[in-house]
Design a protein around this motif. Structure first.
Motif, PDB file in Angstrom:
ATOM      1  N   HIS A   2      -2.766   1.028  -8.322  1.00  0.00           N
ATOM      2  CA  HIS A   2      -2.929  -0.103  -9.239  1.00  0.00           C
ATOM      3  C   HIS A   2      -2.025   0.074 -10.472  1.00  0.00           C
ATOM      4  O   HIS A   2      -1.370  -0.883 -10.908  1.00  0.00           O
ATOM      5  CB  HIS A   2      -4.394  -0.244  -9.659  1.00  0.00           C
TER       6      HIS A   2
ATOM      7  N   TYR B 191       1.590  -0.589  -9.520  1.00  0.00           N
ATOM      8  CA  TYR B 191       1.806  -2.025  -9.346  1.00  0.00           C
ATOM      9  C   TYR B 191       1.908  -2.716 -10.708  1.00  0.00           C
ATOM     10  O   TYR B 191       2.808  -3.526 -10.942  1.00  0.00           O
ATOM     11  CB  TYR B 191       0.660  -2.630  -8.530  1.00  0.00           C
TER      12      TYR B 191
ATOM     13  N   ARG C  46       5.232  -1.889 -12.409  1.00  0.00           N
ATOM     14  CA  ARG C  46       6.346  -2.660 -11.840  1.00  0.00           C
ATOM     15  C   ARG C  46       6.306  -4.112 -12.293  1.00  0.00           C
ATOM     16  O   ARG C  46       7.334  -4.713 -12.602  1.00  0.00           O
ATOM     17  CB  ARG C  46       6.309  -2.579 -10.316  1.00  0.00           C
ATOM     18  N   ARG C  47       5.110  -4.672 -12.330  1.00  0.00           N
ATOM     19  CA  ARG C  47       4.964  -6.061 -12.766  1.00  0.00           C
ATOM     20  C   ARG C  47       5.395  -6.217 -14.223  1.00  0.00           C
ATOM     21  O   ARG C  47       6.131  -7.145 -14.577  1.00  0.00           O
ATOM     22  CB  ARG C  47       3.516  -6.518 -12.604  1.00  0.00           C
TER      23      ARG C  47
END
Length: 94
Positions: free
Chosen positions: A21, A24, A27-28
């Motif tokens: 998580h 992710y 990266r977002r």
């Protein structure tokens, strides 16, 4: 011993899910930051272009042409100039 293994397995699974998580989300956020930087560059370029255009629009020659063509203005000459005397300074009443 089985309970301890089960607790450790759950802890490892929770840690792995948390790690995935976070990766992710990282990266977002990086992608969002990259988009914001690109938008900032685009806006800075647009601002520079508008500044150049503003300077080009405000040249004395362009203003003179617009005054003559659109406003029908003419240069002031002594023949059309009217001079007003300051009677308060001279002491002459109207």
């Amino acid at each position: 011993m089985l309970r301890l293994n089960l607790v450790l397995l759950l802890a490892v699974m929770a840690s792995a899910i948390f790690l995935v998580h976070n990766q992710y989300e990282s990266r977002r956020l990086f992608t969002e930051l990259d988009r914001a930087v690109a938008e900032s560059r685009r806006l800075a370029t647009e601002q520079q272009r508008l500044q150049v255009e503003k300077r080009a629009q405000a040249t004395p020659q362009r203003i003179e042409v617009m005054a003559r063509e659109r406003l029908q203005m003419k240069p002031a000459t002594p023949a059309i100039a009217q001079y007003v005397n300051d009677d308060a300074r001279t002491g002459v009443a109207p």
